[in-house]
Design an enzyme around this catalytic site. Structure first.
Site, short mmCIF file in Angstrom:
data_model
loop_
_atom_site.label_atom_id
_atom_site.label_comp_id
_atom_site.label_asym_id
_atom_site.label_seq_id
_atom_site.Cartn_x
_atom_site.Cartn_y
_atom_site.Cartn_z
N GLY A 56 1.12 -1.17 0.18
CA GLY A 56 -0.20 -0.18 0.40
C GLY A 56 0.99 1.16 -0.01
N ARG A 117 1.70 -5.11 -4.83
CA ARG A 117 1.28 -6.18 -4.46
C ARG A 117 1.91 -7.31 -5.20
NH1 ARG A 117 -3.07 -3.60 -0.93
NH2 ARG A 117 -2.10 -2.90 1.17
N ASP A 148 4.90 -5.55 5.78
CA ASP A 148 5.69 -6.02 5.77
C ASP A 148 5.82 -7.39 4.66
OD1 ASP A 148 2.98 -6.33 6.16
OD2 ASP A 148 3.16 -7.66 8.16
#
Ligand code: F6P
Length: 368
Positions: A56, A117, A148
């Protein structure tokens, strides 16, 4: 000697003092750098750095890209922008950057490198392709700005290939261990605070109860910080079990004593659901309350980065390049107690920041 007293263990401290002191005015950051063991150092000199943003987007990512590019160029290192996160690595969407490529971006939200992503990068074939593409450009060091998921990708990649990866925590969620701040969190919280303040005005005008949903799939920091800063009556977050009976009891008690403006801030990842789910329960259980729901959503991800986010992004970007130059591999550059702090990437993704119980006490007492 200030750095010595700040170290956790005496032996390491002395080691860091002896190894890293260059002159009597060595910066605090240099002491902390010694926390990473020497046997994890790279032997090859980094001459070409690739930089990417992944996961993001977060306000301040552009400031970090700018810092990486300009620090590298200052040191005579070539820099390559990798487009759309790891997808650009897999597809070879890579271009050479110069000082001008990052002009006029420090104040802009989003990311000039785009982000994604990447599913392909989580497959071994995808990582192999990515490696071959890096080799084509001669890239021998990477800076990954992300959260992460992005660090998990970096971890896998660096275990398989000889490319040192340095992480910069860029996520509005602040769900990474090893840094007091992540790039974008401060801006997102301030956006949420501004919005909730506005909601309070209309809530007050109509004597309404609002359930406001903020972002945070796995982490409640945005909810916690924005909720406390706007005087919310209740804050619901994924890290703690939400006791719906306690919530209803506290709102019923407020209703009885005619406290008519009530704000409940909920993180989207609360185990009972977001504002829609919580609001539905409340409408059933508090039939006399005039309840409205507001989901803040992606406005929290956009906008000009706050001063704090620009500062930490600049500082982290600068140190990420220094890390690569010093031969460090697979660490995240964070800031702890206002000092630059390096955490091995696997620790940064495994551990989460802990939320102090004090916060909940504060909410209960201040919102009474
Ligand atoms: O980047 C973190 C985050 O904003 C989370 O808080 C949120 O759950 C998620 O990203 C939303 O992702 P997307 O924009 O892909 O829907």
């Amino acid at each position: 000697m200030q750095g010595l007293s700040n170290c956790k263990n005496g032996v390491k401290c002395l080691f860091s003092y002896l190894v890293f002191v260059r002159h009597p005015f060595t910066t605090e950051a240099q002491f902390v750098k010694a926390d990473i063991k020497a046997d994890k150092m790279a032997t090859k000199k980094v001459t070409k750095i690739g930089v990417l943003t992944s996961g993001g987007d977060a306000p301040g990512m552009n400031a970090a890209i700018r810092a990486v590019v300009r620090t590298a160029i200052y040191h005579g290192i070539e820099v390559y922008g990798i487009v759309r996160g790891y997808n650009g690595m897999v597809e070879g969407d890579i271009f050479k950057m110069d000082s001008k490529s990052v002009a006029n971006i420090i104040q802009r939200g989003g990311t000039i490198l785009k982000t994604a992503r990447s599913a392909a990068f989580f497959e071994p074939e995808g990582r192999q392709k990515a490696y071959e593409n890096l080799k084509k450009f001669g890239i021998n060091g990477l800076v990954i700005i992300g959260g992460d998921g992005s660090f998990k990708g970096a971890q896998k990649f660096s275990n398989e290939f000889d490319i040192p990866c340095i992480g910069i925590p860029g996520t509005i969620d602040k769900d990474i261990a090893g840094s007091d701040f992540t790039i974008g969190f401060d801006t997102a919280v301030n956006t949420a605070v501004e919005a909730i303040d506005k909601i309070r005005d209309t809530a007050d005008a109509h004597d309404r109860l609002f359930v406001v949903e903020v972002m945070g799939r796995d982490a409640g920091y945005i909810a916690l910080h924005s909720g406390i800063a706007t005087g919310a009556e209740n804050i619901l977050i994924p890290e703690t079990k939400t006791d719906i009976e306690e919530l209803i009891a506290s709102l019923t008690e407020k209703e009885k004593r005619k406290k008519l403006v009530n704000l409940v801030v909920v993180a989207e990842g609360d185990e009972l659901g977001g504002a829609n789910e919580i609001g539905a329960i409340m409408k059933k259980r508090l039939p006399n309350a005039d309840i409205r729901i507001c989901i803040l959503g992606h406005i929290q991800r956009g906008g000009a980065p706050s001063c704090l986010d620009r500062l930490i992004a600049s500082r982290m970007g600068f140190h990420a390049v220094e890390c690569l130059m010093e031969g460090r591999i697979n660490v995240m550059v964070g800031i702890v107690n206002n000092k630059v702090h390096y955490t091995p990437l696997d620790n940064a993704v495994k551990a989460k920041q802990k939320i102090s119980q004090d916060w909940f006490k504060i909410v209960k007492i201040l919102a009474s």
